[in-house]
Design an enzyme around this catalytic site. Structure first.
Site, PDB file in Angstrom:
ATOM      1  N   LEU A 202       0.782  -0.893   0.018  1.00 12.94           N
ATOM      2  CA  LEU A 202      -0.161  -0.070   0.051  1.00 12.94           C
ATOM      3  C   LEU A 202       1.052   1.437   0.082  1.00 12.94           C
ATOM      4  O   LEU A 202       2.046   1.157   0.475  1.00 12.94           O
ATOM      5  CB  LEU A 202      -0.868   0.019   1.072  1.00 12.94           C
ATOM      6  CG  LEU A 202      -1.941  -1.326   1.037  1.00 12.94           C
ATOM      7  CD1 LEU A 202      -2.286  -1.555   2.638  1.00 12.94           C
ATOM      8  CD2 LEU A 202      -3.010  -1.186   0.321  1.00 12.94           C
TER       9      LEU A 202
ATOM     10  N   ASN B 241      -3.006   4.389   4.887  1.00  8.41           N
ATOM     11  CA  ASN B 241      -3.553   3.079   4.194  1.00  8.41           C
ATOM     12  C   ASN B 241      -3.545   1.941   4.777  1.00  8.41           C
ATOM     13  O   ASN B 241      -4.420   0.806   4.947  1.00  8.41           O
ATOM     14  CB  ASN B 241      -3.030   2.987   2.651  1.00  8.41           C
ATOM     15  CG  ASN B 241      -3.284   4.342   1.912  1.00  8.41           C
ATOM     16  OD1 ASN B 241      -4.180   4.782   1.710  1.00  8.41           O
ATOM     17  ND2 ASN B 241      -1.742   4.837   1.688  1.00  8.41           N
TER      18      ASN B 241
ATOM     19  N   THR C 169       6.081   0.488   2.223  1.00 12.54           N
ATOM     20  CA  THR C 169       7.100   1.675   2.947  1.00 12.54           C
ATOM     21  C   THR C 169       6.501   2.251   3.866  1.00 12.54           C
ATOM     22  O   THR C 169       5.974   3.271   3.108  1.00 12.54           O
ATOM     23  CB  THR C 169       8.030   1.936   1.785  1.00 12.54           C
ATOM     24  OG1 THR C 169       8.725   1.045   1.144  1.00 12.54           O
ATOM     25  CG2 THR C 169       9.210   2.884   2.381  1.00 12.54           C
TER      26      THR C 169
ATOM     27  N   LYS D 160      15.155  -0.435   5.064  1.00 10.71           N
ATOM     28  CA  LYS D 160      14.687   0.292   3.821  1.00 10.71           C
ATOM     29  C   LYS D 160      15.039   1.596   3.708  1.00 10.71           C
ATOM     30  O   LYS D 160      15.339   2.347   2.920  1.00 10.71           O
ATOM     31  CB  LYS D 160      13.233  -0.123   3.561  1.00 10.71           C
ATOM     32  CG  LYS D 160      12.597   0.710   2.512  1.00 10.71           C
ATOM     33  CD  LYS D 160      12.588  -0.021   1.256  1.00 10.71           C
ATOM     34  CE  LYS D 160      12.213   1.131  -0.122  1.00 10.71           C
ATOM     35  NZ  LYS D 160      10.732   0.876  -0.283  1.00 10.71           N
TER      36      LYS D 160
ATOM     37  N   LYS E  73       9.000  11.049   0.073  1.00  9.87           N
ATOM     38  CA  LYS E  73       8.260  10.294   0.902  1.00  9.87           C
ATOM     39  C   LYS E  73       9.061   9.630   1.755  1.00  9.87           C
ATOM     40  O   LYS E  73       9.028   9.526   2.989  1.00  9.87           O
ATOM     41  CB  LYS E  73       7.283   9.348  -0.053  1.00  9.87           C
ATOM     42  CG  LYS E  73       6.490   8.515   1.047  1.00  9.87           C
ATOM     43  CD  LYS E  73       5.946   7.239   0.482  1.00  9.87           C
ATOM     44  CE  LYS E  73       5.520   6.255   1.260  1.00  9.87           C
ATOM     45  NZ  LYS E  73       5.477   4.787   1.010  1.00  9.87           N
TER      46      LYS E  73
END
Lengths: 329, 329, 329, 329
Positions: C96, C101, C127, C202, C277
């Site tokens: 997502l 979300n 992520t 990540k 982001k």
């Protein structure tokens, strides 16, 4: 609807406004409705005392019961939980360290919203993320209560002297009811707009303050290195376009001004840890709204590093010392 | 020694000071010794005119001869080189774009120092690296002349109205002789200390100005995104610790103030290219003196990028527009 | 406990591992238990297809029903809500766009946790903030399910070719069950530690990537300005201590390498919006853990500004173009 | 012209190149023309020794005569000034701390150019501003000599082992004559282009190195705070797009790698003061060429602050320690 429910009280308040204030302050407490106060730390305690002084009976609580002792001695009723405060008061202040505490005090298992009465006015003076203020306002609205954010500027001294500045966000029609109480604790009360804008104004001011302070510190340091006398440089800046509050009112260079933390080894004042916290809030709101704040971000990082390098408890103007060459180099 | 050599002139000057100024201005030019002026650009030209108005005969030159036309029409004598100016005047102003021009005009093959008379007072109003000012002072001293740096703040408008601020570095005993001329061109004349400190004060002020401006721009932008009315936010900042010249006198947000570049699509004012130049000087002096200037450095980089992204000729308050989300996004 | 409940399945899985893979892939779907897949966007869709190719029946859903069409045509069962997926599958992937979300899909009114079966393995490849991963893990645990975070690196191309890298956080004893499925979609599966560490890995990688990319862009630009040939400079950096992935594998300067976005007007690749982001997530985790990240913060701000200046949809290596002088200046 | 004048020597050099190198190294010194070496500090001394080892008679000097002692014992002729070196050698190396030293050694009252012979090859291995290299080249050209810049990467160890990397700027037709000597002292010799490009390449590499190092330090610190094992995180970065020299070859986190300064309390290696110097050069060249280097500038400021906070003599990877929370907090 909440406004309607508090209608009766508001009429009384308006009436009170026209009463001779000297008379009001000498009336017995019983003539005013009790005010709840949750969070009796360094700031909350003197704030609550000022409400007491103005004749408002106080229903208080704190996670550390010992914090309540002084207020109890002054006549406040101390209860066990925010929920219990909500049962006994229809105007409640909260003054808490950070967003998670606010969430817990409002929505936790023994939180305000578990027992809040319809029409209650909830005023949060904590400095937190405006997004959390909005969440709390929504949660309060579902219970028929009204939430306003009213963070303060000014430290413990201003709190004691009832000289705080309140920046208030929330429904305009509830503002009068809040203002009546806020003026007992502060010298300035500014209505900022919808819920969260009080926090926004506080965060914005402190971000620009941090930028101005670091900027002043590095400018003064550079000027001194270039052979300028610090007092002269401060005077030049203050009559020119470099002027800012940190240069003319709170100069970070020892010897330039008296009565400021830089004149007292950066004791007292507004600690770098608190500034880092406010800059963290600024960063969060900027990230969430995708707003670039290049200098604000860097100011945040600088106060973060200072916190790790032994400056955690010094006034935030100690950035001058942090940037300066060590003695003997 | 230089002071001694100019003794006679200084006595005359002191005497002149007590003369009724109206009388002075109507006297023939011949009664005052001529003043040299090198560099008749946007700033130098109105400055030289103000000296003319005050009755000083002007000996002028510029690399672009056409720049001298207006001044010649007003009665100035235009010559071919700085060296020639030095032959004919014993007080000389220079107003040039950058350090290399200053080095050329003073020490180049047809430079001032090739022909300078002993005791001449050289006043450089260019904004340059203070290290270059010191070099020029040393070179002048070798020729028996005296060099002072006297950069200005205030733009073309202030130059025309003789409202500039001069920040002066150089030997204290020569300051009076300089001040007499500087007050013809400026409203404020500030003695800053040894040679180079005038530049230092100018650079420091402009660095803090740039930091305050970018800080104000990002703070206002963040506040607007968080739902605050820009005028209200400016008002709150200006009564709080976030206050600075950029927030209260030159606000970068269109609609907050009148009569500033942000009210006129960022036309006029102080261009980002000039600010980037001054920040480059600040960076150079900081690097050379090993002084950390984290926010000053970042401000420099931001104005550099703006210069590459189409903001070169806009007022430096256009950083608000640069940081803002584009229309339609 | 959850591990125990899935014991039977795990035994089957281990058995499957020793089966000839060619045989496995030609077996009927019925022999494998169905896998849920929620979020069929640019990344989720090819990931789910790779599970299908490997013989896993898919139960899929997406807020945009049309996203499911292709997968339905390939034999997936499409249902109406995450809750419904949870009823039909005991291993579920979510892929997502962002934290809100994920919160909605797991804990919303028709979310997974409304219907999740005890022992279900929930793998989130979105992520997001590792703090949200931890919250989801706690919420899942309360329902007797197991949550793991397994964000990916590699873009749409890698997703199609089953060449993704998965960084996995969660209970070690559940890792095998996850790995079996992850290897159908990725070339590398790395176990990182407790829940949230997949996200942490990540985020850390992408923060360092952004720093390296901007650093490479400004270094290459500076070198070119100083007269160096860009290809030669890249070669020198790549054999020296300046070497990094952005200099040797994904050079941002047009003409230095082929087959990278800089060779194709910064089309394709990893957009600046996505990078902004991820840097926002890095900033949030750093703020929350009070960790100073000066370069990471500045990288974040630079990508934010780029997003506002027309670079939103270009590859993140376009920062080279952003920093460069405009044509004609 | 200079090339012409050195023609004879070049022919000999080319001839030498085809000689069996073992034979060459056993020949008597007399068969090779002497080489001048000015600046026998930590780097210059082992470099000059390697020339001696390769059979080149050395004419040496240093402002600190005691620095020459060891070389004299090894057979070098020590003279009193750069001018004297220039009288006796037609290939001269300089290895000096900074730009002002280079200017003095070349153009000072007893500098090289006072006595330089036509056709002399001057090779400067100092790390300085490329603009100064260009100035020296022009000054040398006026005297009929040829100047090349050939700064090194690799520290004292590499200098001793003749494993330095030289980045060379200057006239292509002189490169062979330089290369012959450089290969005695280094493992890699890279021709970069016109005069100054050697410096440019060195500065660019070190700027990107500093960015990569600080980036790695803050990324590793963030990952550790988020619960990742540092060795595992380094491994993940090194197989991903975050990979850089600082993460895979010189990791700043104690315990991740052996044989690097972080494994030895940041002793040895490349000191923060030297890194700050190189970043100062990068900043100067960027300012002078109006090139934005946002991360490079911030890296510069961070190393400046570290120099003031007690990290001056530690390896530049100690930025990890600088950014980290203090013990006990």
């Amino acid at each position: 609807m909440a406004a309607l429910l508090r209608g009766c009280r508001n009429i009384l308040l308006k009436w009170n406004k026209h009463v001779n204030p000297t008379l009001v302050s000498t009336r017995s407490m019983a003539s005013k409705t009790p005010v709840g106060f949750i969070g009796l730390g360094n700031m909350g305690s003197p704030m609550a005392k000022n409400l007491l002084k103005n004749g408002y009976p106080i229903i208080a609580t704190d996670v550390f019961p010992e914090s309540c002792k002084e207020l109890r001695d002054l006549g406040a009723q101390v209860v066990d939980s925010p929920a219990e405060v909500a049962e006994k008061a229809d105007r409640i202040f909260t003054m808490l360290p950070s967003s998670p505490n606010v969430i817990e005090v409002y929505t936790g298992p023994s939180g305000i919203l578990k027992k809040v009465k319809k029409g209650t006015l909830l005023i949060d003076s904590s400095t937190i993320d405006p997004a959390v203020s909005k969440e709390m306002a929504l949660a309060a609205e579902k219970m028929g209560a009204v939430f306003m954010d009213a963070p303060v500027s000014g430290g413990v001294g201003a709190a004691s002297l009832a000289k705080l500045t309140f920046m208030v966000g929330g429904a305009k029609e509830e503002y009068n009811a809040a203002q009546e109480l806020l003026t007992c604790m502060g010298a300035n009360v500014i209505y900022c707009g919808q819920v969260g804008t009080g926090q926004a104004a506080k965060i914005c001011n402190n971000m620009l303050l941090a930028i101005g302070m670091i900027g002043t510190a590095e400018t003064m340091n550079l000027g001194i290195r270039l052979g300028l006398d610090p007092k002269l440089l401060a005077k030049i800046l203050n009559m020119s376009s470099g002027r800012c509050w940190s240069s003319d009112t709170y100069n970070p260079v020892p010897g330039v001004m008296e009565g400021v933390p830089s004149a007292n080894n950066y004791q007292g004042g507004f600690g770098t840890t608190l500034m880092a916290k406010d800059l963290g809030l600024a960063q969060n709101t900027a990230t969430n709204t995708k707003t670039p704040i290049p200098l604000g971000s860097l100011a945040h990082q600088i106060y973060r590093v200072m916190g790790s390098r032994g400056y955690a408890n010094k006034d935030f103007s100690s950035v001058f010392q942090f940037l300066r060459e060590e003695e003997g180099q």
